[in-house]
Design an enzyme around this catalytic site. Structure first.
Site, mmCIF file in Angstrom:
data_model
loop_
_atom_site.group_PDB
_atom_site.id
_atom_site.type_symbol
_atom_site.label_atom_id
_atom_site.label_comp_id
_atom_site.label_asym_id
_atom_site.label_seq_id
_atom_site.Cartn_x
_atom_site.Cartn_y
_atom_site.Cartn_z
ATOM 1 N N CYS A 97 15.167 1.596 -2.354
ATOM 2 C CA CYS A 97 14.186 0.733 -2.998
ATOM 3 C C CYS A 97 13.493 1.492 -4.120
ATOM 4 O O CYS A 97 12.900 2.559 -3.892
ATOM 5 C CB CYS A 97 13.156 0.243 -1.986
ATOM 6 S SG CYS A 97 11.824 -0.731 -2.738
ATOM 7 N N CYS A 100 -7.468 -9.352 -3.995
ATOM 8 C CA CYS A 100 -6.014 -9.215 -4.066
ATOM 9 C C CYS A 100 -5.346 -10.559 -4.324
ATOM 10 O O CYS A 100 -4.120 -10.630 -4.444
ATOM 11 C CB CYS A 100 -5.455 -8.575 -2.801
ATOM 12 S SG CYS A 100 -5.848 -9.459 -1.278
ATOM 13 N N CYS A 112 16.481 -2.244 -10.769
ATOM 14 C CA CYS A 112 16.954 -2.311 -9.391
ATOM 15 C C CYS A 112 18.208 -3.178 -9.271
ATOM 16 O O CYS A 112 18.223 -4.315 -9.761
ATOM 17 C CB CYS A 112 15.847 -2.887 -8.509
ATOM 18 S SG CYS A 112 16.331 -3.108 -6.780
ATOM 19 N N GLN A 165 -4.189 0.700 1.099
ATOM 20 C CA GLN A 165 -3.754 0.315 -0.245
ATOM 21 C C GLN A 165 -2.451 1.049 -0.550
ATOM 22 O O GLN A 165 -2.341 2.263 -0.344
ATOM 23 C CB GLN A 165 -4.823 0.672 -1.274
ATOM 24 C CG GLN A 165 -6.112 -0.110 -1.127
ATOM 25 C CD GLN A 165 -5.983 -1.566 -1.578
ATOM 26 O OE1 GLN A 165 -4.904 -2.038 -1.905
ATOM 27 N NE2 GLN A 165 -7.106 -2.273 -1.578
ATOM 28 N N GLU A 215 -15.853 -5.137 9.776
ATOM 29 C CA GLU A 215 -14.401 -5.305 9.688
ATOM 30 C C GLU A 215 -13.933 -6.205 10.840
ATOM 31 O O GLU A 215 -14.520 -6.189 11.916
ATOM 32 C CB GLU A 215 -13.735 -3.920 9.761
ATOM 33 C CG GLU A 215 -12.269 -3.863 10.085
ATOM 34 C CD GLU A 215 -11.384 -4.578 9.084
ATOM 35 O OE1 GLU A 215 -11.719 -4.552 7.879
ATOM 36 O OE2 GLU A 215 -10.391 -5.161 9.494
ATOM 37 N N CYS A 259 10.192 -7.388 -5.887
ATOM 38 C CA CYS A 259 9.762 -7.159 -7.272
ATOM 39 C C CYS A 259 10.243 -8.291 -8.169
ATOM 40 O O CYS A 259 11.395 -8.297 -8.590
ATOM 41 C CB CYS A 259 10.306 -5.830 -7.776
ATOM 42 S SG CYS A 259 9.784 -4.417 -6.795
#
Length: 452
Positions: free
Chosen positions: A175, A409, A87, A285, A335, A96
Site C-alpha cells: 500500500c 474530520c 498505485c 490520528q 471521552e 485513495c
C-alpha cells in the site's frame, strides 16, 4: 377462489439496467466527497474520477430528481493538475480516491469547497483563513490501518482493503500510503499465513506504528491453533511487533510482547515532548507529522494562560489534553470510551500532568446534570467523530468561554455545528484545513470561535 401458481427457486431475473452515456460535459468544481461537479442543462451531475476544468465523457450510473451520478469513462480535455496514479490498485481499491489529482492542488480545492459550503449552507464565513497544514510526505505517511483478511475456497489468501463500492477485498501486496514499516510487516504476515491451509477464521489485523515498533491485533472468529500461534509469535518477535489476538467471546491473548511499540511521541514544539501509550484498537490520528502541526496550530490560536481552565471534549488518549495541561491551571477531559479515559489518565500521570481530570460519557447524549458540565471554563476544545458535536454544543449553549476550538474530520458536520455556534453568539474568527489524508477526498479542518 383463484389460486396463484406456486413458483420455485429464486426471484425472477430482472433485465439488466442499461447505463446511459452523457454527451461530453465540463466539470466545474470538486465536491466534498472528491467527485467532479458538472451541470449539463442545469441539473447537477456528480462524476467520479473527474476534475475541475476538465471536459469528460460520462457514464450515468444513477439518476435522480435532483441530481445524477456517474463516472468519467474518457477525459477529452484534462486539467493541468491531473497526474498518473502511483498505485497499481488505484482503480479497484476504495481507499485513495484522489490519486489522479496533484496533492498540492487537492488541498486548495478541498479548502475552497469547504468555504463554499459554509457560505451556501450556513451563510457564514471565517474572518480569516490560515495557510493549510501539510506534511512533507504524500505517500508512506499512514501509521494506522485496519487490513482485511480472507481466504477463498481454493485456499488463496486475500489481504487488503475494500473494493470501491463493495465489501469485497482487493488483494494488495503493498500500500503506497502506509508507512514502510507497516508494509514490511504486512508482507511478512502474508507469507506466514499463506503457509497454513485453513486460516479463514482470521478476519482482519489492526496496526498502529508507534515510536519504536508496531502494535498489532489480529481478529478471529475462534482461537488460533498452537502451531499458528507459535509461528505468529516468532514473526512478531523478528519484527519487534507487540502482537495480540482477539478471538470471538475469548479474552485478548498476547502472542509477543514489546511494550516499547505501544508508545507515540508528540513533539509539542518548542516546549515539551509527550509519550502516549495506546493499544491497536485505540483511535490515533493517522498522520503523525500533520497531527503535531495541528496541535501547535490549536495552541497558537487559543493562547492558553496559566490561570485558565480548559474543557477538552472527545479527548481520546490525551492528544490535546496533555499539551494544554502544561500551560493551564486545569484540564477537564471527557471521552466516550471508558478504556481510553483510563489510558488517558495513565498517560497524564506518566507525563507529569497532575492537573487533568477525566470522565467517560456519551457526548451524543450528554447528561445535563453532570458536574463537569456545570463548571465554567475559559477555553473549550472539540474533536468529535464524523457525526460532529451537535448535542454537546447545545448542552454548552449557556457557557461563555473566551474561545472554542473545533477540529472536524467531516466538513458537513463542521458546516452544521459552525452555524449553531455563530447563532449562540460566537465569532467565526479563523479557519484552517489540514492535509491529514493525502491522496484521498478526506479533509481535516480546524475552526476557532471567539465570544463577541
Amino acid at each position: 377462489m383463484k389460486h396463484r401458481r406456486i413458483r420455485y427457486g429464486g426471484p425472477r431475473q430482472q433485465p439488466k439496467r442499461q447505463l446511459q452515456r452523457e454527451t461530453p460535459v465540463e466539470v466545474l468544481s470538486l465536491s466534498l466527497d472528491g467527485r467532479g461537479v458538472a451541470r449539463p442543462e442545469g441539473k447537477t451531475l456528480f462524476v467520479r474520477d473527474a476534475l475541475p476544468g476538465e471536459v469528460v465523457e460520462v457514464e450515468i450510473e444513477k439518476s435522480g430528481k435532483r441530481f445524477d451520478e456517474g463516472r468519467a469513462i474518457s477525459v477529452i480535455t484534462p486539467c493541468t493538475s491531473r497526474v498518473e496514479p502511483a498505485c497499481p490498485y488505484y482503480t479497484q481499491c476504495g481507499g485513495c480516491d484522489l490519486q489522479h489529482l496533484d496533492p498540492e492542488h487537492a488541498i486548495a480545492l478541498k479548502q475552497q469547497e469547504l468555504l463554499t459550503q459554509l457560505a451556501k449552507r450556513a451563510k457564514i464565513e471565517p474572518e480569516s483563513v490560515d495557510a493549510p497544514l501539510c506534511g512533507s510526505e504524500k505517500f508512506g505517511y499512514r501509521r494506522a490501518a485496519r487490513i482485511g483478511i480472507n481466504q477463498r475456497d481454493s485456499g488463496e489468501l486475500l489481504m487488503g482493503f475494500r473494493r470501491r463500492g463493495s465489501n469485497k477485498l482487493v488483494d494488495i501486496e503493498h500500500c503506497a500510503v502506509l508507512t514502510p514499516k507497516i508494509n514490511v510487516f504486512i508482507s511478512a504476515l502474508r507469507h506466514t499465513l499463506a503457509q497454513f491451509e485453513r486460516i479463514k477464521h482470521i478476519t482482519q489485523v489492526e496496526i498502529i506504528e508507534g515510536s519504536s515498533g508496531l502494535e498489532a491485533e489480529l481478529r478471529a472468529t475462534r482461537n488460533l491453533s498452537d502451531e499458528l500461534s507459535r509461528e505468529l509469535a516468532s514473526l512478531a518477535h523478528a519484527h519487534e511487533v507487540n502482537l495480540s489476538v482477539r478471538a470471538k467471546d475469548l479474552p485478548t491473548r498476547t502472542l509477543n510482547a514489546n511494550p516499547a511499540a505501544t508508545k507515540l511521541m508528540i513533539n509539542d514544539a518548542p516546549l515539551f515532548k509527550f509519550e502516549l501509550e495506546f493499544s491497536a484498537s485505540d483511535f490515533v490520528q493517522v498522520n503523525a507529522e500533520v497531527n503535531e502541526l495541528m496541535i501547535n496550530r490549536v495552541l497558537e490560536w487559543l493562547q492558553p494562560k496559566p490561570e485558565e481552565r480548559v474543557l477538552d471534549l472527545f479527548s481520546g488518549l490525551g492528544n490535546f489534553s496533555l499539551p494544554l495541561a502544561k500551560r493551564v491551571q486545569q484540564v477537564t477531559a471527557v471521552e466516550g470510551s471508558a478504556t481510553m479515559v483510563e489510558r488517558s489518565l495513565e498517560n497524564a500521570a506518566k507525563n507529569g500532568c497532575s492537573n487533568i481530570q477525566a470522565f467517560a460519557t456519551d457526548l451524543s447524549d450528554p447528561d445535563t446534570e453532570a458536574g463537569w458540565l456545570a463548571d465554567s471554563y475559559d477555553l473549550i476544545l472539540l474533536d468529535p467523530p464524523r457525526q460532529g458535536a451537535a448535542e454537546i454544543i447545545q448542552a454548552l449553549k449557556d457557557h461563555k468561554p473566551r474561545a472554542l476550538a473545533y477540529i472536524a474530520c467531516d466538513p458537513a458536520s463542521l458546516v452544521r455545528d459552525a452555524e449553531t455556534l455563530v447563532n449562540q453568539g460566537y465569532r467565526f474568527s479563523r479557519l484552517c484545513v489540514a492535509d491529514m489524508f493525502p491522496q484521498t477526498h478526506h479533509i481535516e479542518s480546524l475552526a476557532l470561535f471567539e465570544r463577541c
